[in-house]
Motif scaffolding. Sequence first.
Motif, short mmCIF file in Angstrom:
data_model
loop_
_atom_site.label_atom_id
_atom_site.label_comp_id
_atom_site.label_asym_id
_atom_site.label_seq_id
_atom_site.Cartn_x
_atom_site.Cartn_y
_atom_site.Cartn_z
N ILE A 268 22.67 -55.38 -19.71
CA ILE A 268 21.91 -54.63 -18.71
C ILE A 268 20.69 -53.98 -19.36
O ILE A 268 20.76 -53.42 -20.46
CB ILE A 268 22.79 -53.55 -18.06
CG1 ILE A 268 23.98 -54.20 -17.33
CG2 ILE A 268 21.98 -52.68 -17.10
CD1 ILE A 268 23.59 -55.10 -16.19
N ASN A 269 19.57 -54.03 -18.65
CA ASN A 269 18.35 -53.33 -19.08
C ASN A 269 18.42 -51.90 -18.53
O ASN A 269 18.05 -51.64 -17.39
CB ASN A 269 17.11 -54.06 -18.56
CG ASN A 269 15.83 -53.46 -19.12
OD1 ASN A 269 15.81 -52.33 -19.59
ND2 ASN A 269 14.76 -54.24 -19.07
N THR A 270 18.93 -51.00 -19.35
CA THR A 270 19.17 -49.63 -18.87
C THR A 270 17.86 -48.90 -18.53
O THR A 270 17.87 -47.97 -17.72
CB THR A 270 19.95 -48.83 -19.91
OG1 THR A 270 19.26 -48.88 -21.18
CG2 THR A 270 21.36 -49.41 -20.10
N ASP A 271 16.75 -49.32 -19.12
CA ASP A 271 15.47 -48.67 -18.85
C ASP A 271 14.99 -48.89 -17.43
O ASP A 271 14.16 -48.12 -16.92
CB ASP A 271 14.39 -49.17 -19.83
CG ASP A 271 14.64 -48.71 -21.26
OD1 ASP A 271 15.38 -47.74 -21.45
OD2 ASP A 271 14.10 -49.35 -22.19
N ALA A 274 16.91 -47.15 -12.81
CA ALA A 274 16.41 -46.23 -11.78
C ALA A 274 15.34 -46.90 -10.93
O ALA A 274 15.30 -46.73 -9.70
CB ALA A 274 15.87 -44.96 -12.42
N ALA A 275 14.44 -47.65 -11.57
CA ALA A 275 13.34 -48.29 -10.83
C ALA A 275 13.85 -49.34 -9.85
O ALA A 275 13.29 -49.52 -8.76
CB ALA A 275 12.36 -48.92 -11.81
N ALA A 281 21.48 -44.25 -9.58
CA ALA A 281 22.25 -45.39 -10.08
C ALA A 281 22.65 -45.19 -11.54
O ALA A 281 21.92 -44.60 -12.33
CB ALA A 281 21.45 -46.68 -9.93
N THR A 282 23.83 -45.66 -11.89
CA THR A 282 24.35 -45.57 -13.25
C THR A 282 24.42 -46.96 -13.87
O THR A 282 24.16 -47.98 -13.21
CB THR A 282 25.75 -44.96 -13.25
OG1 THR A 282 26.64 -45.86 -12.54
CG2 THR A 282 25.75 -43.60 -12.56
N VAL A 283 24.80 -47.00 -15.15
CA VAL A 283 24.99 -48.30 -15.81
C VAL A 283 26.08 -49.09 -15.10
O VAL A 283 25.95 -50.31 -14.90
CB VAL A 283 25.35 -48.10 -17.30
CG1 VAL A 283 25.74 -49.43 -17.94
CG2 VAL A 283 24.18 -47.48 -18.05
N GLU A 284 27.14 -48.41 -14.69
CA GLU A 284 28.22 -49.11 -13.98
C GLU A 284 27.73 -49.64 -12.63
O GLU A 284 28.14 -50.74 -12.21
CB GLU A 284 29.41 -48.18 -13.78
CG GLU A 284 30.67 -48.89 -13.33
CD GLU A 284 31.09 -49.99 -14.30
OE1 GLU A 284 31.52 -51.05 -13.80
OE2 GLU A 284 30.97 -49.80 -15.53
N THR A 285 26.86 -48.90 -11.97
CA THR A 285 26.26 -49.39 -10.72
C THR A 285 25.51 -50.68 -10.98
O THR A 285 25.61 -51.65 -10.21
CB THR A 285 25.31 -48.34 -10.13
OG1 THR A 285 26.00 -47.10 -9.95
CG2 THR A 285 24.74 -48.81 -8.79
N ALA A 286 24.73 -50.69 -12.05
CA ALA A 286 23.93 -51.87 -12.39
C ALA A 286 24.82 -53.05 -12.74
O ALA A 286 24.55 -54.19 -12.34
CB ALA A 286 22.99 -51.54 -13.54
#
Length: 319
Positions: A268-271, A274-275, A281-286
Amino acid sequence: MTDNPRTETEHETVVRAPADTVYALIADVTTWPQTFPPTVHAEVLERDGDSELIRLWATANATAKTWTSRRAHDPAHRTVTFRQERSQHPVGTMGGAWIVEPLSAHTCRVRLLHDFTAATDDPADLDWIQQAVDRNSASELAALTSAAEAAGTDELLTFDDTVTVEGSGKDVYDFLNEAQLWKERLPHVARVTLDEDEPGLQILEMDTLTKDGSRHTTRSVRVCAAATSIVYKQIVLPALMTLHTGRWSIEDLDDGRIAVTSRHTVRINTDNIAAVLGADATVETARTFVRTALSGNSLATLHLAKTHAEDLAAGRKRP
């Protein structure tokens, strides 16, 4: 063997990680597709002690290439030397070494050496090789640094989707291999181009539609092993991923059917969370979002491949 002059290069970086951690990433070539951006797929063909013969599929100057190399491991000195046994034009010969030098208990220097000759005396060929070595070396050292410094904290997401088919594995493979037809065959594909300059080594670019109607452009290199598997790596990715590799595999079952599996491995591209998904949104959401989207497309493709193969099988049975 070429008689053209040999060029030698050296690239290096300092990594804030133990030398043994860094050396382990270099030594295990099967993890390279997840570590190094240019590497699409890697296989160990032979292994005898600290010597191994490997085959790599990788990008070089935006083209897809494959070659075999003999590698020698020296764990005590944390070095891996390599020499290509079968190169691809414009490379005549290619070899070198990875050298990991401890600077402290938690820091090391990595030196990446290359020596090479061009297959012809055309200066453009030598320039092509020099550019490819410089670009790939810089990319690999930067990725090695990131992977080593994130060791233990960088989680990959891997998942499978499988369907069973009462038909021919070759028909399923043909459906997956003939991606140039996917715009007509798959409703979630809006545009597709497929280039295959060397049999079994493809560059696939397509626009994929999501449920909300948005369009994502991806570009992948695919390694196709006739009737058994297609391994791929995306080199142009959607915003939510920094890595996406995959495999379509076809396996005979004992009851006469075949199992067709789509496997994805994602970082996942954590950066960009949000965009893309909103401030909450969280990492788990992504991770959930990406898995749902990729599984949805994979299962749609698998079920259409199943229908294609079973319809062909039924047609062959008709009198």
